[in-house]
Design a protein around this motif. Sequence first.
Motif, PDB file in Angstrom:
ATOM      1  N   PHE A 195       6.034   4.677 -20.062  1.00 57.66           N
ATOM      2  CA  PHE A 195       5.941   5.803 -19.152  1.00 57.66           C
ATOM      3  C   PHE A 195       7.251   6.578 -19.036  1.00 57.66           C
ATOM      4  CE2 PHE A 195       2.836   2.621 -17.474  1.00 57.66           C
ATOM      5  CZ  PHE A 195       1.681   3.294 -17.879  1.00 57.66           C
ATOM      6  N   ASN A 196       8.369   5.888 -19.210  1.00 57.77           N
ATOM      7  CA  ASN A 196       9.660   6.585 -19.160  1.00 57.77           C
ATOM      8  C   ASN A 196       9.806   7.559 -20.322  1.00 57.77           C
ATOM      9  OD1 ASN A 196      10.658   5.364 -16.811  1.00 57.77           O
ATOM     10  ND2 ASN A 196      11.345   3.555 -17.962  1.00 57.77           N
ATOM     11  N   GLN A 199       7.648  11.077 -19.550  1.00 62.77           N
ATOM     12  CA  GLN A 199       7.744  11.444 -18.134  1.00 62.77           C
ATOM     13  C   GLN A 199       7.065  12.769 -17.808  1.00 62.77           C
ATOM     14  OE1 GLN A 199      11.650  11.103 -16.432  1.00 62.77           O
ATOM     15  NE2 GLN A 199      11.984   9.048 -17.236  1.00 62.77           N
ATOM     16  N   TYR A 220       3.250  -0.877  -7.043  1.00 69.25           N
ATOM     17  CA  TYR A 220       4.207   0.207  -7.226  1.00 69.25           C
ATOM     18  C   TYR A 220       4.052   0.779  -8.631  1.00 69.25           C
ATOM     19  CZ  TYR A 220       6.183  -1.942  -3.073  1.00 69.25           C
ATOM     20  OH  TYR A 220       6.343  -2.459  -1.806  1.00 69.25           O
ATOM     21  N   PRO A 222       4.811   3.941 -11.579  1.00 71.60           N
ATOM     22  CA  PRO A 222       5.719   5.029 -11.962  1.00 71.60           C
ATOM     23  C   PRO A 222       5.193   6.357 -11.415  1.00 71.60           C
ATOM     24  CG  PRO A 222       5.280   3.590 -13.836  1.00 71.60           C
ATOM     25  CD  PRO A 222       4.338   3.172 -12.749  1.00 71.60           C
ATOM     26  N   SER A 223       6.071   7.312 -11.254  1.00 65.74           N
ATOM     27  CA  SER A 223       5.699   8.591 -10.636  1.00 65.74           C
ATOM     28  C   SER A 223       4.661   9.359 -11.451  1.00 65.74           C
ATOM     29  CB  SER A 223       6.942   9.458 -10.448  1.00 65.74           C
ATOM     30  OG  SER A 223       7.571   9.700 -11.706  1.00 65.74           O
ATOM     31  N   ASN A 224       4.553   9.054 -12.749  1.00 65.69           N
ATOM     32  CA  ASN A 224       3.592   9.767 -13.599  1.00 65.69           C
ATOM     33  C   ASN A 224       2.364   8.917 -13.927  1.00 65.69           C
ATOM     34  OD1 ASN A 224       5.190   8.039 -15.169  1.00 65.69           O
ATOM     35  ND2 ASN A 224       4.985   9.291 -17.017  1.00 65.69           N
TER      36      ASN A 224
END
Length: 336
Positions: A195-196, A199, A220, A222-224
């Motif tokens: 995922f990094n 992004q 939790y 990842p933001s995406n």
Amino acid sequence: MIEGKKILFRVDAGEQIGLGHFFRSYHLGKALRNRGFYVSFVHADSLFWSQLPSFEFEHYNLESGSEEDQTVEICISGNFDLLYVDAICSFREEKLNKVKPKAKVVFYQNLTESRFLADIFILPSIHQKDSFFEGFVSSGTKVYQGLEYSILNERMNEFKQLSKNYSLKVNEIGIISGGSDPRNVLGSVYNLLDFNRWQEIMFVFYFGENYLHRGSVPTYLPSNVSFKEFDFDTVIESDVVIATFGVSTYELLSIGMPVMSIGHQKSNTEASDFLANKTGALYHLGLIDNINKDQINQAISQFLDVEIREKLGNRAKEIVDNKGVNRVIKIIEEIL
């Protein structure tokens, strides 16, 4: 004379079976009713059927352990003219021999050894080997095979009219894995994706109503990344879909969705691989057990190219034309 002819559908749904068999048979059943047939359903007990708020067709719940006997008895006592089986379930020859003097027998993708006992066998796939068909000639079963016999969810009639937009940039990738997802393909794909690295891409994991691994969804994210209830209307807004190979894959192909296909067992892995090589309409990733991080992330990098997505999508629309219902109805009307 079609008016008043009675058709009994044997279709299971829910739990690990999923809902693909149900929705395509439901579509066919409504189309047959509109042409004057009387349609009923029989099915194994499941949470899906028990929670179905309403169903417009008469349907019978089969008791566990005696589904075959009950199906035969209902077909005979109900004076049905045709038994249509869209389920992976076996029938003994002596049982179907009781049905055949009164009703024709049509199997739709029933891949069991019982396939040789049907009057008509319809196979909407193209990957089976020659050995699969050995025995049909001697049994007298008439076989119809090809993607043109694919029956999709009725909702695809509406979506088929939409023109898929292949944007220059991949903004969202959807991941789907069927209803219960017993192998937890969603979880495996989640662990494989970097995922990094991506992004600027939103990854949406769609889980079915009967998803067996809700407790394993990470707290939790990842933001995406997000996890959502499966909603086909939302899934088709994706630029690319990573899908466990199955009925939904064909639905996505019919609207030109660029698809990365994954197998969760040997049989559907082989089917996915064959379809990809034969048609060029989807990208086959492999069996989920054998896919590594480099492989799946490299595939995503290829899909960033809009020409690749557009080529796959256009080819996909060519091979699944959404007219399978009409072709199957013609077969049924001819045999009756």
